[in-house]
Design an enzyme around this catalytic site. Structure first.
Site, PDB file in Angstrom:
ATOM      1  N   GLY A  87      37.099  33.645  41.220  1.00  7.20           N
ATOM      2  CA  GLY A  87      36.437  33.375  42.231  1.00  7.20           C
ATOM      3  C   GLY A  87      37.168  32.080  42.426  1.00  7.20           C
ATOM      4  O   GLY A  87      37.088  30.849  40.992  1.00  7.20           O
ATOM      5  N   GLU A 136      47.401  38.590  34.748  1.00  8.38           N
ATOM      6  CA  GLU A 136      47.485  39.727  35.436  1.00  8.38           C
ATOM      7  C   GLU A 136      48.556  38.942  36.320  1.00  8.38           C
ATOM      8  O   GLU A 136      49.698  40.002  36.290  1.00  8.38           O
ATOM      9  CB  GLU A 136      46.557  39.789  36.547  1.00  8.38           C
ATOM     10  CG  GLU A 136      45.919  39.167  37.315  1.00  8.38           C
ATOM     11  CD  GLU A 136      45.635  38.363  37.438  1.00  8.38           C
ATOM     12  OE1 GLU A 136      45.383  37.511  35.966  1.00  8.38           O
ATOM     13  OE2 GLU A 136      44.615  37.016  37.898  1.00  8.38           O
ATOM     14  N   CYS A 142      39.002  33.471  34.568  1.00 11.24           N
ATOM     15  CA  CYS A 142      39.254  31.906  35.380  1.00 11.24           C
ATOM     16  C   CYS A 142      37.703  32.277  35.275  1.00 11.24           C
ATOM     17  O   CYS A 142      37.006  32.061  34.430  1.00 11.24           O
ATOM     18  CB  CYS A 142      40.421  32.451  36.414  1.00 11.24           C
ATOM     19  SG  CYS A 142      39.884  30.592  37.537  1.00 11.24           S
ATOM     20  N   TYR A 143      37.201  32.588  36.238  1.00  8.17           N
ATOM     21  CA  TYR A 143      35.488  32.289  37.054  1.00  8.17           C
ATOM     22  C   TYR A 143      34.999  33.118  36.046  1.00  8.17           C
ATOM     23  O   TYR A 143      34.305  32.774  35.481  1.00  8.17           O
ATOM     24  CB  TYR A 143      35.987  32.611  38.783  1.00  8.17           C
ATOM     25  CG  TYR A 143      34.181  32.300  39.132  1.00  8.17           C
ATOM     26  CD1 TYR A 143      33.989  30.675  39.328  1.00  8.17           C
ATOM     27  CD2 TYR A 143      33.403  33.480  39.029  1.00  8.17           C
ATOM     28  CE1 TYR A 143      32.424  31.073  39.131  1.00  8.17           C
ATOM     29  CE2 TYR A 143      31.779  33.215  39.679  1.00  8.17           C
ATOM     30  CZ  TYR A 143      31.983  32.670  39.679  1.00  8.17           C
ATOM     31  OH  TYR A 143      30.360  32.096  40.282  1.00  8.17           O
ATOM     32  N   HIS A 152      45.367  33.466  33.701  1.00  4.79           N
ATOM     33  CA  HIS A 152      45.934  34.584  34.662  1.00  4.79           C
ATOM     34  C   HIS A 152      46.192  36.044  33.931  1.00  4.79           C
ATOM     35  O   HIS A 152      47.848  35.281  33.800  1.00  4.79           O
ATOM     36  CB  HIS A 152      45.717  34.529  36.477  1.00  4.79           C
ATOM     37  CG  HIS A 152      44.232  33.825  36.510  1.00  4.79           C
ATOM     38  ND1 HIS A 152      43.646  34.382  37.506  1.00  4.79           N
ATOM     39  CD2 HIS A 152      44.184  32.415  36.816  1.00  4.79           C
ATOM     40  CE1 HIS A 152      43.116  33.494  38.080  1.00  4.79           C
ATOM     41  NE2 HIS A 152      43.405  32.621  37.795  1.00  4.79           N
ATOM     42  N   ASP A 167      51.954  55.991  54.419  1.00  9.04           N
ATOM     43  CA  ASP A 167      50.974  56.964  53.963  1.00  9.04           C
ATOM     44  C   ASP A 167      51.145  58.227  54.140  1.00  9.04           C
ATOM     45  O   ASP A 167      50.835  58.936  53.864  1.00  9.04           O
ATOM     46  CB  ASP A 167      50.202  55.509  53.787  1.00  9.04           C
ATOM     47  CG  ASP A 167      49.939  54.220  53.674  1.00  9.04           C
ATOM     48  OD1 ASP A 167      51.151  54.055  52.757  1.00  9.04           O
ATOM     49  OD2 ASP A 167      49.543  53.392  53.790  1.00  9.04           O
ATOM     50  N   LYS A 214      49.459  50.604  46.827  1.00 10.88           N
ATOM     51  CA  LYS A 214      50.991  51.303  47.452  1.00 10.88           C
ATOM     52  C   LYS A 214      51.648  52.142  46.943  1.00 10.88           C
ATOM     53  O   LYS A 214      52.375  53.324  46.620  1.00 10.88           O
ATOM     54  CB  LYS A 214      50.761  50.063  48.226  1.00 10.88           C
ATOM     55  CG  LYS A 214      52.542  50.440  49.541  1.00 10.88           C
ATOM     56  CD  LYS A 214      51.680  50.747  50.549  1.00 10.88           C
ATOM     57  CE  LYS A 214      52.255  51.223  51.312  1.00 10.88           C
ATOM     58  NZ  LYS A 214      51.714  51.432  52.839  1.00 10.88           N
TER      59      LYS A 214
END
Ligand code: XMP
Length: 510
Positions: free
Chosen positions: A54, A170, A81-82, A168, A226, A366
């Site tokens: 964040g 990710e 992180c945050y 991070h 979609d 997605k």
């Protein structure tokens, strides 16, 4: 089904974190930090919680916080992180500003072991982006990794299954990011990995077969991924009970309307109503130059066409919508200035007479929707279709729209797409298309002077379309596309390539 909670503290990578978890076959749910309590977490039975990053500083009273009871709730937590700083702060640790030595980018990480770093090389590359850092870890925690300028790159309280990483995991730049997340999910949280797309398809088909039974369901097809996957899934579940309505506003790409009809009507044998409303839309749009007015007119006209179709179809029990997970998350967030009013197949609930909405894809990202589409046998061209704006070519024809301009752009765009495929460049770009600028310029063909349109080619590469960089396409490809467009599309004598990123430009020209 096992679930991991991604507790959202406003970081830019939150959706990415959830996707990374799901890639490891565990269902992840993103929820805002202020809408969940520790009691909810325990009641839902999440296998673990991830605190996201964040933009705030934990010592700022206005920053997002959480109930410290989470640290003793017996649920594994990974703070990123945050999220790591918050975890330290909640446990009574000390956070400081790194000031001049704040880190951004790829950094060398050295770890000192522990469950999170199982199988991770002692030194590796990680991705950092922070100003604050944990100066003193809370009671019970140990520092488990450092970088040259960050004394707490990771910390752990193995006993309480609490872990924090300043970097991070990710982000793909973190060399062992995937392994670190895997260690948390499987090694610490004890997940078994029960989130599989095959199961999803089977479960959903069974669920909707049961739910819809012999009632009828209506699905609006837009030609996009979609709604296509939503329709295919429901068709597998209830066959004839599904009716699809496809409004062709005449502003699709070349032959796209026919492709939709071929695929769903003929190949899948669905009950499909195609409404060719091209003329109607173009009449409404005649002489309109403002991008926002174009969008509004198309949005409104769409609803009108549906209203009429709805009257003919009569009452339906279910209205199916292709809502996907990012739509669900985004509609829950309040920020983001309106840069362009987006038009999608929304607004239908008001004009169709129905009992209940069904949204079979509302839990999927997605890439998961695409995986489901493939499993259902949809053609690759549809499943991997690049995004296409609801108002279609209307926002790629600058100035007033005429049928000739639509044809001209469809042809130029088709050539560009063909050459992208011929050069094998499709995977370089996230979205690519041609734009018909309203500019005319002087040219020469043989001995004759011409005064014709300029076509702009646009290709961008992006993760999330919020920011994008222009794609470094091979010159040979651009040359071929340019020469073919100027030769094969009468009315175009100049082709330019757009080398602007977003921001400051947007992806679309209008
Ligand atoms: P911009 O131009 O805002 O585009 O940078 C970001 C992404 O959104 C798509 N886009 C739209 N999609 N209705 C849509 O469904 C719209 O009105 C619309 N306008 C832009 C655009 O193609 C890109 O993928």
């Amino acid at each position: 089904m096992e679930k991991i909670l991604v507790l959202d503290f406003g970081g830019q990578y939150n959706q990415l974190i959830a996707r990374r978890v799901r890639e490891q076959h565990i269902y992840a749910e993103i929820r805002p930090f202020d809408r969940v309590t520790v009691a909810d977490i325990l009641e839902t039975g999440y296998k673990g919680v991830i605190f996201t990053g964040g933009p705030n500083s934990v010592y700022d009273p206005a920053s997002p916080h959480f109930d410290p009871a989470i640290l003793d709730a017996g649920v594994p937590v990974l703070g990123i992180c945050y999220g790591c700083q918050l975890m330290a702060w909640l446990g009574g640790g000390e956070i400081a500003s790194a000031g001049e030595i704040s880190e951004y980018g790829k950094v060398r990480l050295s770890h000192k072991g522990g469950k999170l770093f199982d199988g991770v090389q002692e030194t590796s590359v990680c991705w950092m982006s922070h100003t604050d850092y944990v100066r003193r870890v809370p009671k019970g925690f140990k520092v488990t990794a450092v970088t040259d300028s960050c004394p707490t790159a990771a910390m752990a309280d193995e006993k309480r299954k609490l872990y924090g990483v300043q970097f991070h995991p990710e982000v793909t730049h973190t060399e062992y990011g995937k392994a670190i997340l895997h260690n948390f999910l499987y090694g610490v949280c004890g997940c078994a990995g029960d989130w599989q797309m095959d199961d999803f398809v089977e479960r959903s088909v069974e669920y909707y077969r049961e739910k819809i039974g012999d009632k009828n369901v209506l699905c609006a097809l837009s030609g996009g991924v979609d709604s296509a996957v939503c329709a295919a899934l429901l068709h597998k579940a209830v066959g004839e009970k599904l009716t699809c309505v496809f409004v062709d506003h005449g502003l699709m790409r070349k032959d796209e309307g026919d492709f939709v009809e071929e695929t769903f009507g003929k190949a899948f044998g669905m009950k499909l109503i195609r409404i060719n409303a091209g003329e109607r839309f173009l009449t409404k749009l005649a002489g309109v130059r403002s991008p926002e007015r174009k969008r509004r007119i198309i949005g409104e006209e769409f609803i009108r066409v549906f209203e009429e179709a709805g009257k003919q179809i009569g009452h339906v029990s279910f209205l199916a919508q292709g809502t996907i997970y990012p739509d669900v998350i985004e509609s829950g967030s309040k920020n983001a200035a309106v840069i362009k009013s987006h038009h999608n197949v929304g607004g239908l609930p008001d004009v169709i007479d129905f009992d209940e909405i069904v949204e079979p894809l509302r839990d999927l990202f997605k890439d998961e929707v695409r995986a489901v589409g493939e499993k259902l046998g949809l053609p690759k061209a549809l499943v991997y279709r690049q995004p296409f704006p609801g108002p279609g070519l209307a926002v790629r024809i600058l100035g007033a729209i005429t049928p000739e301009k639509v044809r001209l752009l469809q042809n130029a765009d088709a050539i560009f797409r063909e050459e992208m495929a011929n050069f094998g460049a499709e995977s370089l770009a996230s979205q690519y298309f041609a734009v018909l600028t309203n500019a005319k310029s002087v040219g020469v063909i043989g001995d004759a002077r011409t005064y014709s349109y300029t076509v702009a080619l646009r290709s961008v590469t992006t993760e999330d379309f919020m920011t994008a960089t222009w794609t470094r396409l091979p010159f040979d490809l651009l040359e071929k596309a340019s020469s073919r467009i100027t030769n094969e599309v009468p009315g175009v004598n100049r082709v330019v390539y757009d080398i602007t990123s977003k921001p400051p430009a947007t992806v679309e020209w209008e």
